[in-house]
Design an enzyme around this catalytic site. Structure first.
Site, PDB file in Angstrom:
ATOM      1  N   CYS A 144       0.836  -1.198   0.000  1.00 24.66           N
ATOM      2  CA  CYS A 144       0.000   0.000   0.000  1.00 24.66           C
ATOM      3  C   CYS A 144       0.876   1.254   0.000  1.00 24.66           C
ATOM      4  O   CYS A 144       2.080   1.176   0.153  1.00 24.66           O
ATOM      5  CB  CYS A 144      -0.929  -0.001   1.202  1.00 24.66           C
ATOM      6  SG  CYS A 144      -0.077   0.166   2.788  1.00 24.66           S
ATOM      7  N   ALA A 149       3.207   1.636   2.805  1.00 23.82           N
ATOM      8  CA  ALA A 149       4.402   0.808   2.669  1.00 23.82           C
ATOM      9  C   ALA A 149       5.426   1.500   1.777  1.00 23.82           C
ATOM     10  O   ALA A 149       6.632   1.453   2.039  1.00 23.82           O
ATOM     11  CB  ALA A 149       4.040  -0.555   2.091  1.00 23.82           C
ATOM     12  N   ARG A 208      13.145  -4.875   5.469  1.00 24.01           N
ATOM     13  CA  ARG A 208      13.884  -4.635   4.230  1.00 24.01           C
ATOM     14  C   ARG A 208      15.395  -4.652   4.391  1.00 24.01           C
ATOM     15  O   ARG A 208      16.134  -4.491   3.448  1.00 24.01           O
ATOM     16  CB  ARG A 208      13.443  -3.308   3.612  1.00 24.01           C
ATOM     17  CG  ARG A 208      12.279  -3.510   2.667  1.00 24.01           C
ATOM     18  CD  ARG A 208      11.681  -2.213   2.209  1.00 24.01           C
ATOM     19  NE  ARG A 208      12.558  -1.387   1.377  1.00 24.01           N
ATOM     20  CZ  ARG A 208      12.705  -1.544   0.066  1.00 24.01           C
ATOM     21  NH1 ARG A 208      12.072  -2.478  -0.558  1.00 24.01           N
ATOM     22  NH2 ARG A 208      13.492  -0.748  -0.613  1.00 24.01           N
ATOM     23  N   HIS A 268       5.490   6.160  -2.892  1.00 21.08           N
ATOM     24  CA  HIS A 268       6.804   6.712  -3.228  1.00 21.08           C
ATOM     25  C   HIS A 268       6.642   8.162  -3.671  1.00 21.08           C
ATOM     26  O   HIS A 268       7.388   9.040  -3.268  1.00 21.08           O
ATOM     27  CB  HIS A 268       7.457   5.945  -4.380  1.00 21.08           C
ATOM     28  CG  HIS A 268       7.601   4.472  -4.144  1.00 21.08           C
ATOM     29  ND1 HIS A 268       7.452   3.546  -5.136  1.00 21.08           N
ATOM     30  CD2 HIS A 268       7.874   3.771  -3.025  1.00 21.08           C
ATOM     31  CE1 HIS A 268       7.639   2.340  -4.644  1.00 21.08           C
ATOM     32  NE2 HIS A 268       7.889   2.437  -3.364  1.00 21.08           N
TER      33      HIS A 268
HETATM   34  S1  SF4 Z   1      -1.108  -1.661   5.952  1.00 17.56           S
HETATM   35 FE1  SF4 Z   1      -2.064  -0.019   7.132  1.00 17.56          FE
HETATM   36  S2  SF4 Z   1      -1.833   1.798   5.852  1.00 17.56           S
HETATM   37 FE2  SF4 Z   1      -1.520   0.021   4.518  1.00 17.56          FE
HETATM   38  S3  SF4 Z   1      -3.560  -0.423   3.617  1.00 17.56           S
HETATM   39 FE3  SF4 Z   1      -3.322  -1.676   5.488  1.00 17.56          FE
HETATM   40  S4  SF4 Z   1      -4.275  -0.431   7.116  1.00 17.56           S
HETATM   41 FE4  SF4 Z   1      -3.857   0.951   5.408  1.00 17.56          FE
END
Ligand code: SF4
Lengths: 491, 74
Positions: free
Chosen positions: A62, A65, A96, A195
């Site tokens: 996402c 991330a 990572r 990014h």
């Molecule tokens: S990991 Fe966290 S920020 Fe990413 S989509 Fe899931 S809930 Fe949302």
């Protein structure tokens, strides 16, 4: 199995698409293509950067991330608050392997997880107060930190917290850089937008901080942008850039610091490693500060030499000589590596499915070892990535964008590569299928793979995986030798 | 209207970049290309067309300008 012809590949794609319902089939068909080097524009053959289909297994991450994990996370002397519930940060913590020097918890923090740990009441009443409190806590517990970033998780955008206001206030109080990043996970179709958002945050909150300040510069100042120092990659690159006479004034963001980021606009040339995640900021600096940028590739001697010469072309003769000197110095070492491993790896076929820049950049390293990449794809690439890939790949090889778990499995079953390179989520599936596998995100806990030193490790790792005796022992001995007796014993 | 960035590539050609959609494309032709009058219709290599208000040529590239989409595939 020998290499597939164009027709065979075509029918393979059709066969794999067969299982999907009509609509899904139409959609997925656009993401699978057969490489044709004569095409200039990837758009004509492959669609990318689209929303993944509901119901299929995608490997994407996402936006959070992309920002917290990739771009901002490795900046070691800043504290990155995963703002929202605890899970997003904790489950992605330190995964990572961005190496850095420093004492974690004292003056560096990259491996730690800071979170505002949202509870129900924070969602109901808003989390701004909590965020302000956390920042004060950070200041008293970790006084040596150089700044804070607020990495928004999904709920922040949903409840409409004003993290910008909190950050501005805190920046004044603490007299440090505080960067709010609007990288809620739901933004965009993959980590790629994360990014971009992170780059925009660098642009808006960091880059111009030292404009007008004095800086002792030299004509040979360069930066390494978009190297996350996974397993020490950036170090392995930096070492010979310095050897050829350049001065690396900033490293982003692997083993990077906020001071380096602020000094970046003083560079003469930005060397861009990961185009996908940091082209945005490089473009911005080119426009605002007139700093040219160049994509380089430090995987495998052929590409390194090419890149070094292209880098040197930006500078005067002393650097050009430096580049030749460095190339000559490492040549015997590279030849020895190739002499040792090429005979063991020659002709082996590889399928890749990774992110960022690797689906195209590592091709050269495999080719140096006499191996062939027969399929490649990006998790979150865009058109411009595929534009750059088409020329690197052989004709009639397979390209797949945001490939689903099912598709990749079927492709591998049919193409039967000698090695698959992808991530941890794929690793055990293919190992159980009896196919040698390397994780190409984290270098399978090895590395570095960049640069001359990295190539030696890369070659050894590929050999170690491919020629491991375990692949010949996939069938348990009792099954291979006397199946009948086994049945009797069990009964 | 969208913000676009125009830069020069290694070969000296103009490159169109639309940050909002991460679209990068070579510019096949630009309508006006003199120091006094620069801009007009941009034809992209992929076949799309964008329009920028004719203006004085920028002192240096890259430059960000506002552009209108005349016709672009998808
Ligand atoms: S990991 Fe966290 S920020 Fe990413 S989509 Fe899931 S809930 Fe949302």
């Amino acid at each position: 199995m020998s290499t597939l012809t164009r027709e065979e590949t075509e029918s393979l794609i059709q066969e794999v698409l067969e299982v999907y319902p009509e609509k899904a089939k139409k959609d997925r068909a656009k993401h699978l293509a057969i490489n044709d080097q004569s095409i200039e524009q990837s758009k004509k053959c492959i669609t990318s950067n689209r929303k993944s289909l509901p119901g299929v297994m995608t490997i994407r991450g996402c936006a959070y991330a992309g920002s917290r994990g990739v771009v901002w996370g490795p900046v070691k002397d800043m504290i990155h608050i995963s703002h929202g519930p605890v899970g997003c940060g904790q489950y992605s913590r330190a995964g990572r392997r961005n190496y850095y020097v420093g004492t974690t918890g004292v003056n560096t923090f990259a491996e730690m997880n800071f979170t505002s740990d949202f509870q129900e009441k924070d969602i109901v009443f808003g989390g701004d107060k909590k965020l302000a409190k956390i920042m004060n806590e950070i200041e008293s517990l970790f006084p040596l930190h150089k700044g804070i970033t607020v990495q928004s998780e999904c709920p922040i955008g949903l409840i409409g917290d004003d993290i910008e206001a909190v950050s501005k206030k805190a920046a004044k109080e603490l007299n440090k850089v505080v960067v709010p990043v609007r990288c809620e996970g739901f933004r965009g179709v993959s980590q790629s937008l994360g990014h971009h958002i992170a780059n925009d945050a660098v642009r808006d909150w960091v880059l111009s901080n030292r404009d007008g300040q004095h800086f002792e510069s030299t004509p040979y100042d360069v930066t390494i942008i978009g190297d996350y120092n996974i397993g020490g990659d950036a170090w392995a690159s930096r070492i010979f850039l310095e050897e050829m006479g350049l001065r690396v004034i900033a490293q982003w963001s692997g083993d990077g610091t906020i001071a380096e980021m602020e000094n970046t606009p003083k560079a003469k040339l930005n060397l861009l490693h990961c185009y996908r995640s940091m082209n945005y900021i490089s473009r911005h600096m080119e426009e605002k500060y007139g700093i040219p940028w160049m994509e380089y590739n430090f995987f495998g001697p052929t590409k390194i030499e090419e890149s070094l010469r292209r880098i040197a072309a930006f500078f005067d003769d002393s650097i050009k000589e430096g580049a030749e000197r460095v190339i000559a110095k490492y040549k015997p070492m590279m030849e020895a590596v190739i002499a040792k491993y090429k005979p063991r790896l020659q002709g082996k076929r590889v399928m890749l499915y990774i992110g960022g820049l690797r689906p195209r950049h590592v091709i050269g390293a495999y080719e140096d070892l006499g191996m062939e990449v027969v399929g490649t794809g990006y998790e979150f690439g865009h058109n411009d990535d595929y534009d750059r890939t088409i020329k690197e790949m052989g004709n009639a090889t397979l390209l797949y964008d945001d490939v689903t778990g099912f598709e990749l499995e079927e492709f591998v079953k049919r193409i039967k590569p000698d090695l698959v390179g992808s991530g941890i989520k794929e690793k055990y599936i293919y190992q159980k299928m009896g196919i040698p596998f390397r994780q190409m995100h984290s270098w399978d806990y090895s590395g570095p793979y960049h640069g001359f030193d990295g190539f030696a490790i890369f070659a050894r790792d590929m050999d170690m995986t491919l020629n491991n005796p375990c692949w010949g022992k996939q069938t348990p001995p009792w099954k291979a030798v006397k199946p009948a007796e086994e049945v009797k014993a069990a009964a | 209207m969208a913000n676009i960035m125009i830069r020069k590539n290694d070969a000296g050609g103009l490159v169109f970049y639309l940050p909002k959609r991460d679209l990068e494309d070579n510019i096949a032709s630009i309508e006006f290309d003199t120091p006094a009058k620069w801009g007009g219709e941009l034809k992209l290599a992929s076949g799309g067309t964008y329009y920028i208000e004719p203006q004085e040529a920028p002192a240096r590239l890259p430059v960000s300008v506002r552009a209108k989409r005349v016709d672009a595939p998808e």
